[in-house]
Design a protein around this motif. Structure first.
Motif, PDB file in Angstrom:
ATOM      1  N   PRO A  48     -26.419 -54.902 -39.126  1.00  8.94           N
ATOM      2  CA  PRO A  48     -25.643 -56.243 -39.258  1.00  8.94           C
ATOM      3  C   PRO A  48     -24.205 -55.959 -39.277  1.00  8.94           C
ATOM      4  N   ASP A  49     -23.529 -55.729 -38.129  1.00 11.42           N
ATOM      5  CA  ASP A  49     -21.878 -55.798 -38.211  1.00 11.42           C
ATOM      6  C   ASP A  49     -21.719 -56.191 -36.725  1.00 11.42           C
ATOM      7  N   LEU A  50     -20.018 -55.938 -36.708  1.00  9.29           N
ATOM      8  CA  LEU A  50     -19.446 -56.378 -35.482  1.00  9.29           C
ATOM      9  C   LEU A  50     -19.956 -55.635 -34.306  1.00  9.29           C
ATOM     10  N   SER A  51     -20.419 -54.367 -34.281  1.00  7.61           N
ATOM     11  CA  SER A  51     -20.800 -53.669 -33.274  1.00  7.61           C
ATOM     12  C   SER A  51     -21.997 -54.118 -32.436  1.00  7.61           C
ATOM     13  N   THR A  52     -22.761 -54.757 -33.341  1.00  7.56           N
ATOM     14  CA  THR A  52     -24.143 -55.359 -32.853  1.00  7.56           C
ATOM     15  C   THR A  52     -23.754 -56.662 -31.859  1.00  7.56           C
ATOM     16  N   ILE A  53     -22.927 -57.410 -32.523  1.00  8.12           N
ATOM     17  CA  ILE A  53     -22.378 -58.738 -32.003  1.00  8.12           C
ATOM     18  C   ILE A  53     -21.693 -58.583 -30.791  1.00  8.12           C
ATOM     19  N   VAL A  54     -20.592 -57.316 -30.800  1.00 12.35           N
ATOM     20  CA  VAL A  54     -19.961 -57.144 -29.370  1.00 12.35           C
ATOM     21  C   VAL A  54     -21.099 -56.535 -28.244  1.00 12.35           C
ATOM     22  N   ALA A  55     -22.113 -55.878 -28.814  1.00 10.89           N
ATOM     23  CA  ALA A  55     -22.865 -55.155 -27.767  1.00 10.89           C
ATOM     24  C   ALA A  55     -23.824 -56.363 -27.149  1.00 10.89           C
ATOM     25  N   VAL A  56     -24.276 -57.275 -27.813  1.00 11.61           N
ATOM     26  CA  VAL A  56     -25.120 -58.263 -27.557  1.00 11.61           C
ATOM     27  C   VAL A  56     -24.146 -59.278 -26.770  1.00 11.61           C
ATOM     28  N   THR A  57     -23.053 -59.482 -26.963  1.00 16.82           N
ATOM     29  CA  THR A  57     -22.170 -60.426 -26.221  1.00 16.82           C
ATOM     30  C   THR A  57     -21.987 -59.587 -24.764  1.00 16.82           C
ATOM     31  N   GLY A  58     -21.794 -58.330 -24.780  1.00 20.08           N
ATOM     32  CA  GLY A  58     -21.566 -57.713 -23.612  1.00 20.08           C
ATOM     33  C   GLY A  58     -22.771 -57.698 -22.612  1.00 20.08           C
ATOM     34  N   ALA A  59     -23.824 -57.405 -23.247  1.00 22.49           N
ATOM     35  CA  ALA A  59     -25.177 -57.413 -22.388  1.00 22.49           C
ATOM     36  C   ALA A  59     -25.248 -58.954 -21.943  1.00 22.49           C
ATOM     37  N   LEU A  60     -25.036 -60.003 -22.497  1.00 28.38           N
ATOM     38  CA  LEU A  60     -24.955 -61.460 -22.078  1.00 28.38           C
ATOM     39  C   LEU A  60     -24.256 -61.651 -20.749  1.00 28.38           C
ATOM     40  N   LEU A  61     -22.866 -61.137 -21.006  1.00 32.52           N
ATOM     41  CA  LEU A  61     -22.104 -61.187 -19.906  1.00 32.52           C
ATOM     42  C   LEU A  61     -22.418 -60.360 -18.686  1.00 32.52           C
ATOM     43  N   ALA A  62     -22.991 -59.274 -18.768  1.00 35.26           N
ATOM     44  CA  ALA A  62     -23.427 -58.524 -17.937  1.00 35.26           C
ATOM     45  C   ALA A  62     -24.711 -58.649 -17.288  1.00 35.26           C
ATOM     46  N   GLY A  63     -25.508 -59.757 -17.888  1.00 29.03           N
ATOM     47  CA  GLY A  63     -26.780 -60.334 -17.431  1.00 29.03           C
ATOM     48  C   GLY A  63     -27.884 -59.301 -17.406  1.00 29.03           C
ATOM     49  N   VAL A  64     -27.592 -58.267 -18.738  1.00 26.34           N
ATOM     50  CA  VAL A  64     -28.682 -57.379 -18.758  1.00 26.34           C
ATOM     51  C   VAL A  64     -29.482 -57.558 -19.974  1.00 26.34           C
ATOM     52  N   PRO A  65     -31.000 -57.691 -19.851  1.00 22.56           N
ATOM     53  CA  PRO A  65     -31.756 -57.969 -21.235  1.00 22.56           C
ATOM     54  C   PRO A  65     -31.465 -57.048 -22.105  1.00 22.56           C
ATOM     55  N   ILE A  66     -31.593 -57.593 -23.568  1.00 25.71           N
ATOM     56  CA  ILE A  66     -31.212 -56.863 -24.619  1.00 25.71           C
ATOM     57  C   ILE A  66     -32.700 -56.685 -25.455  1.00 25.71           C
ATOM     58  N   VAL A  67     -32.882 -55.572 -25.925  1.00 28.98           N
ATOM     59  CA  VAL A  67     -33.813 -55.242 -27.038  1.00 28.98           C
ATOM     60  C   VAL A  67     -33.277 -54.721 -28.242  1.00 28.98           C
ATOM     61  N   PRO A  68     -33.419 -55.672 -29.261  1.00 27.57           N
ATOM     62  CA  PRO A  68     -32.671 -55.075 -30.629  1.00 27.57           C
ATOM     63  C   PRO A  68     -33.580 -54.345 -31.392  1.00 27.57           C
ATOM     64  N   ILE A  69     -33.161 -53.411 -31.844  1.00 25.32           N
ATOM     65  CA  ILE A  69     -34.060 -52.266 -32.536  1.00 25.32           C
ATOM     66  C   ILE A  69     -33.694 -52.432 -34.122  1.00 25.32           C
ATOM     67  N   PRO A  70     -34.739 -52.721 -34.908  1.00 21.78           N
ATOM     68  CA  PRO A  70     -34.318 -52.824 -36.361  1.00 21.78           C
ATOM     69  C   PRO A  70     -33.811 -51.556 -36.897  1.00 21.78           C
ATOM     70  N   PRO A  71     -32.676 -51.758 -37.635  1.00 21.56           N
ATOM     71  CA  PRO A  71     -31.793 -50.376 -37.829  1.00 21.56           C
ATOM     72  C   PRO A  71     -32.740 -49.627 -38.842  1.00 21.56           C
ATOM     73  N   ASP A  72     -33.493 -50.350 -39.781  1.00 26.22           N
ATOM     74  CA  ASP A  72     -34.269 -49.402 -40.548  1.00 26.22           C
ATOM     75  C   ASP A  72     -35.705 -48.860 -39.834  1.00 26.22           C
ATOM     76  N   ALA A  73     -35.977 -49.362 -38.645  1.00 24.89           N
ATOM     77  CA  ALA A  73     -37.184 -49.035 -38.284  1.00 24.89           C
ATOM     78  C   ALA A  73     -37.365 -47.591 -38.273  1.00 24.89           C
ATOM     79  N   GLY A  74     -38.683 -47.082 -38.961  1.00 26.66           N
ATOM     80  CA  GLY A  74     -38.981 -45.902 -38.892  1.00 26.66           C
ATOM     81  C   GLY A  74     -39.115 -45.253 -37.585  1.00 26.66           C
ATOM     82  N   ASP A  75     -39.535 -43.836 -37.724  1.00 20.48           N
ATOM     83  CA  ASP A  75     -39.679 -42.883 -36.361  1.00 20.48           C
ATOM     84  C   ASP A  75     -40.904 -43.564 -35.346  1.00 20.48           C
ATOM     85  N   LEU A  76     -41.957 -44.031 -36.178  1.00 25.24           N
ATOM     86  CA  LEU A  76     -43.046 -44.752 -35.095  1.00 25.24           C
ATOM     87  C   LEU A  76     -42.650 -45.799 -34.573  1.00 25.24           C
ATOM     88  N   GLU A  77     -42.042 -46.957 -35.111  1.00 27.73           N
ATOM     89  CA  GLU A  77     -41.665 -47.943 -34.713  1.00 27.73           C
ATOM     90  C   GLU A  77     -40.516 -48.156 -33.663  1.00 27.73           C
TER      91      GLU A  77
END
Ligand code: MCA
Ligand code: AMP
Length: 442
Positions: A48-77
């Motif tokens: 939950p910080d700037l790096s995610t917002i920058v990355a998401v905006t960058g992917a939108l600009l590039a037209g590349v689909p984004i899969v956000p990963i929960p930062p607290d996702a355990g190894d299985l998820e």
């Protein structure tokens, strides 16, 4: 998705780790876009910080689909999402590797969400759906570039990411992300609109000083789970304004809402947004009347629906009947079009703190523990979380706390049972199927 083309705005995005003007955000995002252009899909570690917002905006600009990963996702998820999506990991602005395996998707987002059984599914959402959804909300909420949106929701779901980040990007308004959605953080950050799940609003209502600090805002918006009527009333009394409720799901985006210039009713989620139609049907799919009392299965139709579910070879379209998507929620609709969500048709989808969690996924994780022989998971009504994940487990010698930590280490932490009951056996019917209605806490 088209981003608003507007002049620079200082402090366009503010987070606890720093802030960026609109030009700075676009500059940093363009660098990310240049590096990932042409990739089939990228995963973003959705801290939950700037790096995610920058990355998401960058992917939108590039037209590349984004899969956000929960930062607290355990190894299985985490492993499941990366493997299932075939995505390369984009950690902040560092790209580890771009996966060549998957054919290019014509989509903006792939959001992983729980079903009643099995591992989470990737819901494929197009830019057109995101645009239609945000434009409908902008109309209903009179949401403009003049607004400052404040929230601290996770950045890997529709609520925090689509509404909470893509909304400000599309409308050109300021965004203050508070890192976590605490009453103190909301009170400390002046804004015109605040977003929260009911657990956030009930914690704010329980902190009168924090609630009063939100009085100057234009809109307090609640969604993702039912807002208890007492919380609605307390917020209205403390802030001088009743919250605006809205209803949606990952697969449909937001479809029903109260309006900024309209009535707000405790226990009801409003009317269909522009472009959306809804209907109630019975078990056989036959339409039911909108008379305010008949309870039926809610179906929605409109431009905000998902493209489908991600599959190894491509995208499997959803099962629609004449364009109608079955939400899995049961509801009433009044003659005036106001919707009341009565609950979910399946007890195996739990809403806890606004998160959707499939009972089956938690049961599967518990069964991986060597001491566990059988497991059944339910949502038990809870004043803070709405529902609390509760597990009934048949096991050899093991402490409940160990099982809770075991799940928290494998799945996203919010999917852990808050309570584990060790029992001698699970109630089963003659066919051997667990009868969850017989599972009680006393
Ligand atoms: C606790 N923690 C642990 C463990 N227990 N870590 C490891 N092992 C454990 N056993 C840590 C957590 O990682 C976390 O760390 C901290 O303890 C507190 O976690 P938790 O107790 O889970 O937090 P909470 O107080 O229960 O959280 C309440 C919340 C949260 C903040 C309201 O539920 C939340 O953010 N909900 C939002 C869900 C949402 O956005 N849903 C939208 C879905 P740390 O402090 O470091 O983090 S989209 C949707 O529904 C549709 C489209 C719609 O309509 O919007
Ligand atoms: P998710 O897929 O996580 O987006 O969860 C979607 C589900 O959240 C819906 O199917 C509803 O059960 C629930 N939901 C979302 N908003 C509301 C609301 N305002 N009131 C009641 N339930 C809601």
């Amino acid at each position: 998705m088209r981003l608003i083309d507007s002049p620079d705005l200082p402090d366009a995005v503010v987070t606890p780790s720093g802030s960026l003007s609109r030009h700075q955000l676009l500059e940093q995002a363009s660098r990310v876009a240049g590096r990932i252009k042409g990739a089939p899909i990228v995963a973003v570690d959705a801290v939950p910080d700037l790096s995610t917002i920058v990355a998401v905006t960058g992917a939108l600009l590039a037209g590349v689909p984004i899969v956000p990963i929960p930062p607290d996702a355990g190894d299985l998820e985490r492993a499941h999402i990366l493997r299932d999506s075939g995505a390369a990991l984009l950690a902040g602005s560092d790209i580890s590797e771009i996966s060549p395996g998957r054919p290019r998707l014509d989509a903006a987002l792939v959001l992983y969400t729980s079903g009643t059984t099995g591992a989470p599914k990737g819901v494929v959402i197009s830019s057109e759906a995101v645009e239609a959804g945000l434009d409908a909300l902008a109309e209903a909420w009179q949401w403009t570039a003049e607004d400052t949106l404040v929230h601290g929701l996770p950045l890997y779901h529709v609520h925090g990411l689509v509404l909470g980040v893509l909304g400000p990007l599309r409308l050109g308004c300021r965004l203050i992300h508070t890192g976590r959605p605490t009453p103190q953080a909301y009170a400390a950050n002046p804004g015109t609109m605040y977003f929260g799940v009911p657990t956030v609003w009930s914690r704010i209502a329980a902190d009168p000083a924090a609630a009063r600090a939100l009085a100057p805002a234009r809109l307090l918006v609640s969604g993702s789970a039912p807002l208890p009527a007492p919380v609605f009333d307390d917020l209205a009394a403390l802030t001088g304004q009743a919250p605006v409720e809205r209803y949606g799901m990952t697969e449909t985006l937001i479809t029903v809402s109260a309006r900024a210039d309209g009535e707000r009713r405790a226990g009801q989620v409003g009317q269909p947004l522009p472009g959306i139609t809804t209907r109630l049907v019975d078990e056989s799919g036959a339409p039911l009347p909108s008379d305010g009392t008949t309870i039926g299965h809610l179906q929605v139709r409109g431009p905000t629906l998902l493209d489908g579910y991600l599959r190894p070879g491509g995208v499997r379209p959803p099962d629609l009947t004449d364009g109608w998507f079955p939400t899995g929620d049961v509801a009433t609709v009044g003659p005036d079009g106001w919707h009341r969500i009565v609950g979910r048709a399946s007890t195996d989808l739990i809403k806890t703190g606004g998160y959707r969690v499939g009972a089956g996924e938690v049961e599967d994780a518990l069964l991986l523990h060597p001491a566990v022989r059988e497991a059944a998971v339910i949502g038990v009504p809870h004043p803070d979380l709405g529902e609390r994940i509760t597990a009934f487990v048949v096991a050899g010698p093991v402490a409940p706390a160990e099982l809770i930590d075991f799940v928290a280490g494998r799945l996203a932490v919010h999917k852990r049972p808050r309570v584990v009951h060790l029992v001698d056996e699970l109630p089963r019917n003659a066919m051997g199927k667990v009868q969850k209605s017989f599972l009680t806490e006393d």
